[in-house]
Design a protein around this motif. Structure first.
Motif, PDB file in Angstrom:
ATOM      1  N   LEU A   1       0.815  -1.211   0.000  1.00 29.52           N
ATOM      2  CA  LEU A   1       0.000   0.000   0.000  1.00 29.52           C
ATOM      3  C   LEU A   1       0.854   1.267   0.000  1.00 29.52           C
ATOM      4  O   LEU A   1       0.386   2.328  -0.404  1.00 29.52           O
ATOM      5  CB  LEU A   1      -0.953   0.008   1.204  1.00 29.52           C
ATOM      6  CG  LEU A   1      -2.058  -1.046   1.170  1.00 29.52           C
ATOM      7  CD1 LEU A   1      -2.919  -0.934   2.404  1.00 29.52           C
ATOM      8  CD2 LEU A   1      -2.912  -0.893  -0.077  1.00 29.52           C
TER       9      LEU A   1
ATOM     10  N   ASP B   1       1.226   2.258  -3.603  1.00 30.72           N
ATOM     11  CA  ASP B   1       0.056   2.731  -4.340  1.00 30.72           C
ATOM     12  C   ASP B   1      -1.212   2.335  -3.589  1.00 30.72           C
ATOM     13  O   ASP B   1      -1.210   1.325  -2.885  1.00 30.72           O
ATOM     14  CB  ASP B   1       0.051   2.065  -5.733  1.00 30.72           C
ATOM     15  CG  ASP B   1      -0.697   2.921  -6.727  1.00 30.72           C
ATOM     16  OD1 ASP B   1      -1.171   3.998  -6.328  1.00 30.72           O
ATOM     17  OD2 ASP B   1      -0.806   2.512  -7.894  1.00 30.72           O
ATOM     18  N   ASP B   2      -2.280   3.136  -3.759  1.00 27.87           N
ATOM     19  CA  ASP B   2      -3.574   2.707  -3.235  1.00 27.87           C
ATOM     20  C   ASP B   2      -3.969   1.435  -3.972  1.00 27.87           C
ATOM     21  O   ASP B   2      -3.733   1.327  -5.161  1.00 27.87           O
ATOM     22  CB  ASP B   2      -4.662   3.750  -3.528  1.00 27.87           C
ATOM     23  CG  ASP B   2      -4.370   5.061  -2.839  1.00 27.87           C
ATOM     24  OD1 ASP B   2      -3.347   5.127  -2.140  1.00 27.87           O
ATOM     25  OD2 ASP B   2      -5.153   5.997  -3.021  1.00 27.87           O
TER      26      ASP B   2
ATOM     27  N   SER C   1      -9.888   3.551   3.978  1.00 24.05           N
ATOM     28  CA  SER C   1     -10.408   3.023   2.718  1.00 24.05           C
ATOM     29  C   SER C   1     -11.400   3.995   2.119  1.00 24.05           C
ATOM     30  O   SER C   1     -11.959   4.840   2.809  1.00 24.05           O
ATOM     31  CB  SER C   1     -11.077   1.673   2.945  1.00 24.05           C
ATOM     32  OG  SER C   1     -12.231   1.823   3.730  1.00 24.05           O
TER      33      SER C   1
ATOM     34  N   TYR D   1     -11.002   0.707  -2.025  1.00 24.05           N
ATOM     35  CA  TYR D   1      -9.563   0.924  -2.138  1.00 24.05           C
ATOM     36  C   TYR D   1      -8.985   1.248  -0.774  1.00 24.05           C
ATOM     37  O   TYR D   1      -9.628   1.904   0.044  1.00 24.05           O
ATOM     38  CB  TYR D   1      -9.268   2.073  -3.102  1.00 24.05           C
ATOM     39  CG  TYR D   1      -9.338   1.646  -4.543  1.00 24.05           C
ATOM     40  CD1 TYR D   1     -10.560   1.579  -5.207  1.00 24.05           C
ATOM     41  CD2 TYR D   1      -8.184   1.293  -5.244  1.00 24.05           C
ATOM     42  CE1 TYR D   1     -10.631   1.169  -6.524  1.00 24.05           C
ATOM     43  CE2 TYR D   1      -8.255   0.884  -6.565  1.00 24.05           C
ATOM     44  CZ  TYR D   1      -9.469   0.822  -7.188  1.00 24.05           C
ATOM     45  OH  TYR D   1      -9.540   0.408  -8.485  1.00 24.05           O
ATOM     46  N   TYR D   2      -7.761   0.787  -0.556  1.00 23.43           N
ATOM     47  CA  TYR D   2      -7.106   1.033   0.725  1.00 23.43           C
ATOM     48  C   TYR D   2      -5.929   1.980   0.544  1.00 23.43           C
ATOM     49  O   TYR D   2      -5.201   1.891  -0.451  1.00 23.43           O
ATOM     50  CB  TYR D   2      -6.631  -0.284   1.335  1.00 23.43           C
ATOM     51  CG  TYR D   2      -7.773  -1.157   1.788  1.00 23.43           C
ATOM     52  CD1 TYR D   2      -8.287  -1.037   3.066  1.00 23.43           C
ATOM     53  CD2 TYR D   2      -8.357  -2.073   0.920  1.00 23.43           C
ATOM     54  CE1 TYR D   2      -9.354  -1.812   3.474  1.00 23.43           C
ATOM     55  CE2 TYR D   2      -9.430  -2.855   1.316  1.00 23.43           C
ATOM     56  CZ  TYR D   2      -9.916  -2.722   2.601  1.00 23.43           C
ATOM     57  OH  TYR D   2     -10.980  -3.485   3.003  1.00 23.43           O
ATOM     58  N   VAL D   3      -5.755   2.882   1.513  1.00 23.39           N
ATOM     59  CA  VAL D   3      -4.668   3.859   1.501  1.00 23.39           C
ATOM     60  C   VAL D   3      -3.921   3.738   2.819  1.00 23.39           C
ATOM     61  O   VAL D   3      -4.539   3.611   3.871  1.00 23.39           O
ATOM     62  CB  VAL D   3      -5.229   5.299   1.470  1.00 23.39           C
ATOM     63  CG1 VAL D   3      -4.169   6.252   0.989  1.00 23.39           C
ATOM     64  CG2 VAL D   3      -6.491   5.384   0.666  1.00 23.39           C
TER      65      VAL D   3
END
Lengths: 106, 238
Positions: free
Chosen positions: A18, A21-22, A58, A71-73
């Motif tokens: 992560l 990138d997301d 997310s 999506y996860y950040v």
């Protein structure tokens, strides 16, 4: 021990992925399952725990096909945690390697 | 194992989590199925790839307190229904689900008394059945006392807003035409009439907007009444 160990390693891998990138939950799960022998399903639990601990956040994004994708950040807290994990991992690997090498040469 | 089996096993195992958490977890797996199925894998292949649903579900429950492990989740934040008395409220809050774990609901009389004691129900071993009857009676009382007069009021509002709106719009047209005829003899009166017409027309528009909103409410009201009637008859937790 093994479960805790695996959990730590998975967290390290997920956070590393992560940081670059997301990523969509599915991508994290399928990529990780390819390189580590782990059931795809267990990655979602890792993501969920990381989110509960605020190491990742997310967001939902519409997808052209199917339901919206999550999506996860990685968060700042997550980046700090990743650094800790990475240090721990590196020293563990170094120590284990020294041990193995010594016992082999002895 | 197909997708439905996988999801329903997980769902039943996760029954003691709050519904929002459970749905959130399940949505991750449903999304995974969606992507893999689109890639051409079979549901069975995806299930195998994800792992054993029982074990997976168990890992989600690992950090829960011991005492929560047997029973389905009791939502503390759910508002208590108005028609339930306070001392009977707790059993109602248990989330309904057909796939409850077999050890969740005590069946025999002594266990039930124990269950009532835990739930704070005093001296009322037959509370669930009684509550069922009470809520059905309550449902019919509300139906007759509120729904029927409510229906007339609602129909009245529907007709009123519709015809009122149409009438006002016709009045607007009349005023504008009238105003146009009057302008040659008296400009002020003509313009006044036209403005009056526009004002009436705007009011008519509002009436029609209200009419539209009322129409859209119908399916919601019907749905809510049906759902409520259903829960009154089943007692909400069967």
């Amino acid at each position: 021990m093994t479960i805790q160990f695996k959990k730590g390693v998975l967290e390290l891998c997920v956070l590393s992925m992560l940081r670059e990138d997301d990523q969509y939950g599915y991508d994290v799960a399928s990529k990780l399952a390819q390189s580590i022998e782990v059931a795809d399903g267990s990655i979602y639990l890792v993501l969920r725990r990381l989110k509960q601990d605020e190491y990742v956040s997310s967001y939902l994004e519409e997808s052209s096909s199917g339901p919206p994708r999550k999506y996860y950040v990685i968060t700042r807290k997550g980046e700090q945690f990743l650094d800790e994990l990475r240090n721990e991992w590196n020293s563990l690997v170094a120590n284990v390697n020294t041990l193995i090498d010594n016992s082999v040469s002895a | 194992m197909n997708k439905n089996e996988f999801i329903s096993i997980m769902e039943s195992k996760l029954i003691r989590l709050p519904k929002s958490d459970r749905d959130d977890i399940l949505s991750d797996y449903e999304a995974h199925f969606a992507v893999e199925l689109e890639k051409g894998l079979s549901e069975e292949e995806v299930s195998a790839q994800l792992g054993d649903p029982q074990e997976l579900a168990a890992t989600y429950l690992e950090n829960l307190p011991e005492n929560a492990k047997g029973a389905p989740y009791i939502a503390p934040e759910e508002p208590v229904d108005e028609q339930t008395q306070p001392e009977q409220a707790v059993p109602e809050q248990i989330e309904s689900d057909q796939a409850q774990p077999d050890h969740a609901q005590p069946a025999d009389a002594s266990d039930e008394a124990q269950y009532d004691k835990i739930a704070g129900v005093n001296d009322e071993p037959a509370a669930p059945a009684k509550r069922n009857v009470t809520s059905i009676v309550f449902f019919f009382i509300v139906c007759t006392l509120i729904t029927y007069p409510g229906l007339y009021i609602y129909t009245g509002a529907l007709c009123g807003s519709c015809f009122g709106g149409i009438g006002l719009i016709i009045a607007m047209v009349g005023c504008c035409i009238g105003g146009a005829f009057v302008i040659p003899s008296s400009v002020a009166a003509g313009i006044g009439l036209i403005f009056l017409g526009i004002a009436l027309g705007a009011l008519g528009g509002l009436f029609l907007i209200a009419f539209n909103a009322l129409i859209r409410l119908i399916p919601k009201i019907v749905k809510a009444m049906i759902a409520w009637g259903k829960s009154a008859f089943t007692g909400g937790n069967q």
